[in-house]
Design an enzyme around this catalytic site. Structure first.
Site, short mmCIF file in Angstrom:
data_model
loop_
_atom_site.label_atom_id
_atom_site.label_comp_id
_atom_site.label_asym_id
_atom_site.label_seq_id
_atom_site.Cartn_x
_atom_site.Cartn_y
_atom_site.Cartn_z
CE LYS A 134 -11.57 -5.65 10.02
NZ LYS A 134 -12.02 -5.24 8.77
CG ASP A 145 -7.68 -6.62 9.77
OD1 ASP A 145 -7.26 -5.47 9.60
OD2 ASP A 145 -8.46 -7.21 8.99
O1 C5P Z 1 -2.31 -9.10 6.59
P1 C5P Z 1 -3.24 -10.13 6.05
O2 C5P Z 1 -2.61 -11.50 6.00
O3 C5P Z 1 -4.55 -10.17 6.72
O4 C5P Z 1 -3.53 -9.71 4.54
C1 C5P Z 1 -4.14 -10.57 3.61
C2 C5P Z 1 -3.86 -10.06 2.21
O5 C5P Z 1 -4.55 -8.81 2.00
C3 C5P Z 1 -2.40 -9.73 1.94
O6 C5P Z 1 -1.72 -10.88 1.47
C4 C5P Z 1 -2.50 -8.67 0.87
O7 C5P Z 1 -2.75 -9.24 -0.40
C5 C5P Z 1 -3.75 -7.92 1.25
N1 C5P Z 1 -3.48 -6.71 2.08
C6 C5P Z 1 -2.94 -5.58 1.47
N2 C5P Z 1 -2.70 -4.46 2.21
C7 C5P Z 1 -2.99 -4.44 3.52
C8 C5P Z 1 -3.54 -5.55 4.18
C9 C5P Z 1 -3.77 -6.69 3.40
O8 C5P Z 1 -2.68 -5.58 0.24
N3 C5P Z 1 -2.75 -3.32 4.21
#
Ligand code: C5P
Length: 310
Positions: A21, A150
């Site tokens: 993506k 994602d």
């Molecule tokens: O959701 P995911 O595990 O992929 O996110 C990884 C990290 O990215 C989260 O722990 C956070 O620190 C950051 N993140 C964020 N805001 C989002 C998506 C991700 O701060 N909308």
């Protein structure tokens, strides 16, 4: 037993291709109470694919092997998102046997292209099919969102607006196809580090939340040309990514000098996307970027493409 067909034998293996993506619009708001940042983003699935194969095995548990680009840098144990996804499906379906998962990586690792999330989405789909488990859309979305922000989009593909922390999706009917040159770099930017840098820059008054996705959504719906799309690309994380890895600026500048319509950091980076007119322009730009040096690898991609569920 005329007129009746025997039930199909369960499949011994299921293979799913899943696209990377990009975020042609990535608006990042303030950190929420749960630590995630509010997003106003538009996702597009592009034609760089990982392949995930799920095979039955009689012993319980998940056995994961990974081949391809960057495979030796990835964990194969429980910390791998695809491994977690397979375990979630087994738990959901109360499956007692196990699965052998094979990932063939082509999506650049840790590049802001959601490779790990894509593999997790593909593992959900592949394991559900392998074990013949009916998982409704809402439940599949819940499992995906639990794995990462994602992952829900990686199940869907196409183009979609993402709200919340990226997991609240609204499909966009895009008319057309856009071409990108994807240039990876030798460096890495852990996603949380890039969000922290966004917060730090905001505290200094640098950058603001680009929360209006409407102009680019309309552009995708009406099938604008690449020239017009170039003016609509937004990434609120770009300044943070460049601040953390200043070499991105020279890569972006180099691509523009070589004729790209726009240079755009992919997600939290450090991959750079160059928007081009079409496939011929893409090949020419890729050749020039490779000759110039500065990128670890250069790939051609177009989007939108369908996700593993479509
Ligand atoms: O959701 P995911 O595990 O992929 O996110 C990884 C990290 O990215 C989260 O722990 C956070 O620190 C950051 N993140 C964020 N805001 C989002 C998506 C991700 O701060 N909308």
């Amino acid at each position: 037993m005329s007129g009746q067909t025997a039930p199909a034998a369960p499949e011994a293996a299921v293979t799913v291709d899943v696209p990377a993506k990009i975020n042609p619009h990535l608006g990042v708001g303030d950190a929420r109470a749960d630590g995630y940042h509010a997003l106003a983003t538009v996702y597009q699935a592009v034609s760089v694919y990982d392949t995930v194969t799920a095979e039955r095995r009689s012993e319980p548990g998940v056995e994961l092997t990974i081949i391809g680009e960057g495979a030796d840098t990835l964990p194969t144990g429980e910390s791998n998102l695809a491994h977690k996804a397979a375990q979630l499906v087994a738990l959901y379906g109360e499956i007692e046997t196990g699965v052998r998962l094979r990932l063939h990586k082509r999506i650049p690792v840790a590049g802001g292209l959601a490779g790990g999330s894509a593999d997790a989405a593909a593992a959900l789909v592949a394991c559900a099919r392998l074990w013949e488990i009916e998982i409704g859309d809402a439940e599949l979305h819940r499992l995906a969102a639990g794995l990462g922000s994602d992952v829900p989009f990686c199940l869907k593909g196409g183009v979609a607006v993402g709200a919340g922390r990226g997991e609240e999706l609204t499909r966009v009917d895009a008319r057309g196809s856009w071409h990108w040159v994807v240039a990876t770099t030798d460096t890495q930017i852990p996603t949380p580090e890039c969000y922290e840098e966004v917060d730090r820059l905001r505290a200094e008054g640098i950058g603001r939340f680009s929360d209006d996705v409407e102009p680019i959504v309309k552009a995708f719906e009406s099938g604008v040309g690449a020239d017009d799309l170039a003016r609509l690309l937004v990434n609120d994380m770009e300044a943070a990514a460049v601040s953390l890895r200043p070499q991105l600026a020279s890569l972006m500048h180099g691509g523009l000098e070589e004729g790209a319509l726009a240079a755009h950091v992919s997600g939290s980076g450090p991959t750079v996307l160059f928007l081009v007119e079409g496939s011929k322009h893409a090949s020419a730009l890729a050749r020039r970027l490779r000759m110039r040096g500065g990128a670890r690898s250069v790939h051609l991609a177009h989007g939108p493409v369908a996700g593993p569920l479509e």
